[in-house]
Motif scaffolding. Structure first.
Motif, PDB file in Angstrom:
ATOM      1  N   LEU A  72       0.857  -1.189   0.000  1.00 55.14           N
ATOM      2  CA  LEU A  72       0.000   0.000   0.000  1.00 55.14           C
ATOM      3  C   LEU A  72       0.895   1.240   0.000  1.00 55.14           C
ATOM      4  O   LEU A  72       1.586   1.514   0.982  1.00 55.14           O
ATOM      5  N   ASP A  73       0.873   1.954  -1.118  1.00 59.23           N
ATOM      6  CA  ASP A  73       1.811   3.059  -1.341  1.00 59.23           C
ATOM      7  C   ASP A  73       1.266   4.391  -0.802  1.00 59.23           C
ATOM      8  O   ASP A  73       0.056   4.569  -0.707  1.00 59.23           O
ATOM      9  N   ASP A  74       2.160   5.296  -0.479  1.00 57.59           N
ATOM     10  CA  ASP A  74       1.802   6.664  -0.064  1.00 57.59           C
ATOM     11  C   ASP A  74       0.798   6.671   1.072  1.00 57.59           C
ATOM     12  O   ASP A  74      -0.112   7.504   1.102  1.00 57.59           O
ATOM     13  N   PHE A  75       0.961   5.774   2.008  1.00 55.11           N
ATOM     14  CA  PHE A  75      -0.033   5.668   3.063  1.00 55.11           C
ATOM     15  C   PHE A  75      -0.075   6.939   3.917  1.00 55.11           C
ATOM     16  O   PHE A  75       0.948   7.469   4.319  1.00 55.11           O
ATOM     17  N   ALA A  81       9.497   2.774   5.017  1.00 57.70           N
ATOM     18  CA  ALA A  81       9.447   4.229   5.052  1.00 57.70           C
ATOM     19  C   ALA A  81      10.013   4.776   3.754  1.00 57.70           C
ATOM     20  O   ALA A  81      11.066   4.342   3.296  1.00 57.70           O
ATOM     21  N   GLU A  82       9.314   5.718   3.161  1.00 56.82           N
ATOM     22  CA  GLU A  82       9.775   6.322   1.897  1.00 56.82           C
ATOM     23  C   GLU A  82      10.355   7.696   2.174  1.00 56.82           C
ATOM     24  O   GLU A  82       9.921   8.372   3.096  1.00 56.82           O
ATOM     25  N   GLY A  83      11.293   8.113   1.329  1.00 59.71           N
ATOM     26  CA  GLY A  83      11.778   9.501   1.394  1.00 59.71           C
ATOM     27  C   GLY A  83      12.764   9.765   2.509  1.00 59.71           C
ATOM     28  O   GLY A  83      12.785  10.839   3.092  1.00 59.71           O
TER      29      GLY A  83
HETATM   30 MG    MG Z   1       5.081   6.366  -2.505  1.00 57.66          MG
END
Ligand code: MG
Ligand code: C2E
Ligand code: MG
Length: 305
Positions: free
Chosen positions: A196-199, A253-255
């Motif tokens: 599940l992206d950009d949660f 964790a992204e970014g």
């Molecule tokens: Mg994303």
């Protein structure tokens, strides 16, 4: 001005309102005209882009935050436009989604990702747990046969379903349907990892979250970027991790843009992450080189030499 022109402008304004309504009305202005023109042009050129091989995949490492070891990667689509240069996915993906072109483009991305994976495996480069994550748009589920197409493509390249992850954004919950849910369950049962992206950025329902078979939740970079200076972001990250535990899903964790943020996440119990600090998205060749190094990220100046 002729009524015909006025009507056309009203129509464009109406269309704009339908696609991105933020107020109950929209006024026509010349910018709408210019943007509409540009979209029409890009849509036409997108059609050509596939035929003329203007797309390319870049790969960003996902790392184990404790060791910096590369555990997986995310494939990110790039469009090298012959005149306009490189156009970011944030610009052309929405156009591809509106024009259904996302289906052939999405298939291309899956095929290309599987082909690279096949190459790396054949070359004995196996350090990657879940090898490649591919972003998919909801539109790709509309025909109802997405799971079957994924199965076919995996078969075509001899890639195991466990080696593929599909990243889907939260908007999945806005378009709830039996067909969508069934296709996702089919993919999950096949062994494909669902992420599940950009949660945290969109519309999320805890009820739906539990109903969908997600294996992984990616905390949106907005929260990660401000983790150290914004207590609210910190609370959100903590909450997502508790939620993930309840759902038996892994958190990525992204970014992550600094060592400090990576360390803070690890201390909070987050095991996996990706971000510019570890590595930017790389061209396939550079990524392959990285696989060959089998070292930890970020690369030190020594290793990069
Ligand atoms: Mg994303
Ligand atoms: P995403 O899936 O959330 O991908 C992560 C985006 O964050 C990528 O942008 C990546 O380059 C960027 N990023 C990674 N690390 C950092 C960091 O440390 N700091 C910051 N500020 N940014 C970071 P990119 O490549 O421009 O992609 C944007 C979005 O376009 C993606 O967001 C994804 O939703 C979409 N996209 C990309 N490729 C595809 C594709 O093949 N199919 C579909 N449907 N969508 C795609
Ligand atoms: Mg993604």
């Amino acid at each position: 001005r002729p009524t015909r022109d006025l009507l056309r402008e009203a129509e464009r304004a109406l269309l704009r309102h339908r696609t991105e309504a933020s107020a109950p009305w929209v006024a026509y202005n010349i910018r709408i005209h210019e943007e509409t023109q540009q979209r029409i042009e890009l849509r036409r050129e997108l059609r050509r882009a596939l035929d003329e091989d203007q797309f390319e995949l870049h790969f960003q490492p996902k790392v184990d935050l404790a060791t910096g070891m590369l555990v997986a990667c995310e494939a990110l689509l790039r469009w090298n436009h012959p005149e306009r240069g490189r156009i970011p996915p944030g610009v052309f993906i929405p156009i591809a989604e509106q024009s259904q072109l996302i289906t052939p483009i999405g298939d291309w991305v899956l095929r290309r990702a599987c082909r690279h994976l096949r190459d790396w495996r054949d070359a004995g480069l196996e350090p990657v747990r879940v090898a490649v994550a591919v972003n998919v748009s909801l539109v790709q589920f509309q025909m109802g046969d997405f799971a079957t197409r994924v199965r076919d493509i995996l078969g075509e390249f001899g890639v195991a379903p466990q080696e593929l992850a599909l990243e889907i954004t939260e908007s999945v919950f806005e378009r709830e349907s039996d067909s969508l849910l069934n296709q996702m369950r089919e993919l999950h049962d096949m062994g494909v990892r669902l992420s599940l992206d950009d949660f945290g950025t969109g519309y999320s329902s805890l009820l739906y979250l539990q109903r969908y078979p997600f294996d992984e939740i990616k905390i949106d970079q907005a929260f990660v970027l401000h983790l150290l200076d914004d207590p609210f972001s910190r609370h959100i990250v903590e909450t997502v991790m508790m939620l993930a535990r309840a759902l038996d899903a892994e958190v990525v964790a992204e970014g992550i843009e600094s060592a400090a943020v990576g360390e803070a996440l690890l201390a909070m119990g987050c095991r996996f992450g990706q971000g510019f600090y570890y590595s930017k998205p790389l061209e396939a060749e550079a990524f392959r080189w990285l696989l060959e190094q089998r070292g930890s990220l970020p690369l030190t100046a020594d290793a990069a030499r």
